[in-house]
Design a protein around this motif. Structure first.
Motif, PDB file in Angstrom:
ATOM      1  N   VAL A  64       0.864  -1.185   0.000  1.00 31.52           N
ATOM      2  CA  VAL A  64       0.000   0.000   0.000  1.00 31.52           C
ATOM      3  C   VAL A  64       0.898   1.232   0.000  1.00 31.52           C
ATOM      4  O   VAL A  64       0.720   2.148  -0.802  1.00 31.52           O
ATOM      5  CB  VAL A  64      -0.938   0.011   1.233  1.00 31.52           C
ATOM      6  N   CYS A  65       1.877   1.231   0.876  1.00 34.90           N
ATOM      7  CA  CYS A  65       2.771   2.390   0.973  1.00 34.90           C
ATOM      8  C   CYS A  65       4.044   2.187   0.147  1.00 34.90           C
ATOM      9  O   CYS A  65       4.458   3.090  -0.567  1.00 34.90           O
ATOM     10  CB  CYS A  65       3.146   2.643   2.418  1.00 34.90           C
ATOM     11  N   HIS A  66       4.638   1.002   0.259  1.00 33.06           N
ATOM     12  CA  HIS A  66       5.864   0.725  -0.501  1.00 33.06           C
ATOM     13  C   HIS A  66       5.460   0.224  -1.881  1.00 33.06           C
ATOM     14  O   HIS A  66       5.586  -0.952  -2.204  1.00 33.06           O
ATOM     15  CB  HIS A  66       6.717  -0.296   0.245  1.00 33.06           C
ATOM     16  N   HIS A  67       4.929   1.144  -2.679  1.00 39.28           N
ATOM     17  CA  HIS A  67       4.240   0.743  -3.908  1.00 39.28           C
ATOM     18  C   HIS A  67       5.168   0.354  -5.044  1.00 39.28           C
ATOM     19  O   HIS A  67       4.679  -0.033  -6.106  1.00 39.28           O
ATOM     20  CB  HIS A  67       3.248   1.830  -4.336  1.00 39.28           C
ATOM     21  N   THR A  68       6.487   0.429  -4.833  1.00 41.22           N
ATOM     22  CA  THR A  68       7.387  -0.099  -5.869  1.00 41.22           C
ATOM     23  C   THR A  68       8.063  -1.386  -5.392  1.00 41.22           C
ATOM     24  O   THR A  68       8.851  -1.979  -6.123  1.00 41.22           O
ATOM     25  CB  THR A  68       8.493   0.916  -6.262  1.00 41.22           C
ATOM     26  N   TYR A  69       7.732  -1.807  -4.197  1.00 40.35           N
ATOM     27  CA  TYR A  69       8.349  -3.016  -3.629  1.00 40.35           C
ATOM     28  C   TYR A  69       7.783  -4.264  -4.312  1.00 40.35           C
ATOM     29  O   TYR A  69       6.578  -4.415  -4.443  1.00 40.35           O
ATOM     30  CB  TYR A  69       8.065  -3.055  -2.122  1.00 40.35           C
ATOM     31  N   GLU A  70       8.709  -5.147  -4.736  1.00 40.02           N
ATOM     32  CA  GLU A  70       8.277  -6.333  -5.493  1.00 40.02           C
ATOM     33  C   GLU A  70       8.080  -7.560  -4.597  1.00 40.02           C
ATOM     34  O   GLU A  70       7.777  -8.640  -5.086  1.00 40.02           O
ATOM     35  CB  GLU A  70       9.306  -6.681  -6.585  1.00 40.02           C
ATOM     36  N   GLY A  71       8.327  -7.423  -3.312  1.00 43.77           N
ATOM     37  CA  GLY A  71       8.148  -8.570  -2.425  1.00 43.77           C
ATOM     38  C   GLY A  71       9.445  -9.249  -2.022  1.00 43.77           C
ATOM     39  O   GLY A  71       9.446 -10.161  -1.218  1.00 43.77           O
TER      40      GLY A  71
END
Ligand code: HEC
Ligand code: HEC
Ligand code: HEC
Length: 129
Positions: A64-71
């Motif tokens: 939601v916040c770390h919207h470029t995080y791929e996991g």
């Protein structure tokens, strides 16, 4: 054959043992953070207390916040190069907008307004010195 399998299992176990703690260090944030402007950007306001742990529990999904995080890999800060690193408020990717854009449900202020919860006035987040 059997020996080769055993060896690869041992290697795999060792890789896991070393990789796992690193992975959690890269993706774990402190429960309570104090947010400041990046070095080189002058601060007019006081630093902001951000209960990260509370928001993790509240929103569940990191993306939601770390919207470029791929996991996987490192979680990047908001003002990383090429992200919200522009000092002028007017710029589309400004540091300011990342936290105050009322039209974005991902900014602090935008979400608090949309949810009708959480601090919304300047002094609630930036207490007077
Ligand atoms: C409500 C929004 C929000 C949610 C949800 C959220 N974070 Fe964050 N997180 C932030 C903010 C804001 C920062 C501070 C970034 C900065 O300093 O630029 C941060 C910082 C971090 C950092 C430190 C990064 C750095 O080097 O600055 C890590 C690691 C992190 N978060 C992991 C997570 C994980 C894992 C989850 C999900 C379990 C999560 N976050 C959920 C907003 C959030
Ligand atoms: C996607 C939604 C969302 C985002 C983004 C978000 N918040 Fe919140 N925040 C909430 C909600 C919902 C609450 C209300 C929690 C409650 O009342 O239990 C809250 C509560 C808070 C509180 C009060 C906590 C308390 O203990 O009463 C603070 C402080 C806060 N947020 C700071 C921030 C800051 C700073 C940011 C940006 C870095 C941010 N929030 C981003 C949803 C969000
Ligand atoms: C929900 C919390 C929240 C609210 C409400 C809020 N801010 Fe912020 N503000 C932040 C966060 C988080 C940052 C980024 C971290 C930092 O710079 O301290 C920030 C940064 C800033 C900055 C850039 C850094 C600096 O110190 O110059 C300015 C200017 C600013 N805010 C002004 C305001 C004004 C004016 C208001 C009221 C209209 C306001 N903020 C309301 C959370 C908030």
């Amino acid at each position: 054959m059997k020996k080769a399998l055993l060896t690869s299992l041992v290697v795999a176990a060792l890789v896991c043992a070393f990789a796992l703690p690193n992975l959690s260090a890269a993706t774990k944030a402190p429960a309570d953070m104090v947010l400041k402007a990046p070095e080189g950007m002058k601060m007019k306001k006081t630093p902001v207390a951000f209960p990260h742990g509370k928001h993790e529990a509240l929103l569940k999904d990191c993306k939601v916040c770390h919207h470029t995080y791929e996991g996987s890999g490192d979680v990047k800060g908001c003002s990383s190069a090429g992200c919200h690193d522009q000092a002028s408020k007017k710029e589309k990717m400004s540091f300011y907008k990342a936290f105050h854009d009322k039209k974005s449900k991902v900014s602090c202020l935008g979400c608090h307004k949309a949810e009708k919860k959480g601090p919304k006035s300047c002094k609630d987040c930036h207490p007077k010195k």
